[in-house]
Design a protein around this motif. Structure first.
Motif, PDB file in Angstrom:
ATOM      1  N   ILE A  50       9.323  -9.428  -4.057  1.00  0.00           N
ATOM      2  CA  ILE A  50      10.080  -8.288  -3.540  1.00  0.00           C
ATOM      3  C   ILE A  50      11.135  -7.907  -4.560  1.00  0.00           C
ATOM      4  O   ILE A  50      11.878  -8.749  -5.061  1.00  0.00           O
ATOM      5  CB  ILE A  50      10.701  -8.624  -2.162  1.00  0.00           C
ATOM      6  N   ARG A  54      13.329  -3.579  -2.536  1.00  0.00           N
ATOM      7  CA  ARG A  54      12.436  -3.980  -1.453  1.00  0.00           C
ATOM      8  C   ARG A  54      11.021  -3.443  -1.585  1.00  0.00           C
ATOM      9  O   ARG A  54      10.352  -3.218  -0.566  1.00  0.00           O
ATOM     10  CB  ARG A  54      13.058  -3.650  -0.097  1.00  0.00           C
ATOM     11  N   THR A  56       7.421  -4.465  -2.222  1.00  0.00           N
ATOM     12  CA  THR A  56       6.771  -5.764  -2.049  1.00  0.00           C
ATOM     13  C   THR A  56       5.373  -5.804  -2.658  1.00  0.00           C
ATOM     14  O   THR A  56       4.712  -4.768  -2.829  1.00  0.00           O
ATOM     15  CB  THR A  56       6.675  -6.121  -0.563  1.00  0.00           C
ATOM     16  N   SER A  69      10.841 -10.712   2.797  1.00  0.00           N
ATOM     17  CA  SER A  69      12.017  -9.875   2.995  1.00  0.00           C
ATOM     18  C   SER A  69      13.223 -10.526   2.328  1.00  0.00           C
ATOM     19  O   SER A  69      13.155 -11.678   1.908  1.00  0.00           O
ATOM     20  CB  SER A  69      12.274  -9.650   4.488  1.00  0.00           C
ATOM     21  N   ARG A  70      14.303  -9.769   2.274  1.00  0.00           N
ATOM     22  CA  ARG A  70      15.514 -10.287   1.636  1.00  0.00           C
ATOM     23  C   ARG A  70      16.754  -9.700   2.297  1.00  0.00           C
ATOM     24  O   ARG A  70      16.707  -8.583   2.823  1.00  0.00           O
ATOM     25  CB  ARG A  70      15.534  -9.970   0.136  1.00  0.00           C
ATOM     26  N   GLU A  71      17.834 -10.470   2.261  1.00  0.00           N
ATOM     27  CA  GLU A  71      19.137  -9.998   2.692  1.00  0.00           C
ATOM     28  C   GLU A  71      20.077 -10.178   1.508  1.00  0.00           C
ATOM     29  O   GLU A  71      20.541 -11.289   1.235  1.00  0.00           O
ATOM     30  CB  GLU A  71      19.644 -10.795   3.887  1.00  0.00           C
TER      31      GLU A  71
END
Length: 110
Positions: A50, A54, A56, A69-71
């Motif tokens: 990712i 974002r 992917t 996913s990522r934060e």
């Protein structure tokens, strides 16, 4: 940068699991994050990646089943794994800035 994976477990076929990767020591939001896996006797392979924005990318073997996913504010990377199969059994590694975590073991078995 330092990476630490968690969330690996024993799960039955068809089950779900979410892996987490905590990053420290880097400007997390600037770099591509990725999950790799390695089963005994095999080469480490890319599972998903990712970008900071974002975008992917997934290995064909996990498309439609896994979600990366990522934060960025929490410096966290995730891998949601659904409809797990025995062939998903492996140690899963987080990768960012050419750095690896120690891995977390996922075993899919009845």
């Amino acid at each position: 940068v330092q990476l630490e994976e968690s969330g690996g477990d024993l799960v039955q076929p068809g089950g779900s699991l979410t892996l987490s990767c905590a990053a420290s020591g880097t400007i997390f939001s600037l770099f591509v994050g990725a999950w790799y896996r390695q089963a005994p006797g095999t080469q480490r392979e890319l599972v998903a990646s990712i970008t900071p924005h974002r975008v992917t990318n997934y290995a064909d073997s996990v498309k439609g089943r896994f979600v990366i996913s990522r934060e960025n504010d929490k410096k966290m990377l995730y891998l949601q794994m659904n409809n797990l199969k025995p062939e998903d059994t492996a140690t899963y590694y987080c990768n960012m800035v050419n750095t690896w975590g120690k891995g977390t073991l996922v075993t899919v078995s009845s």
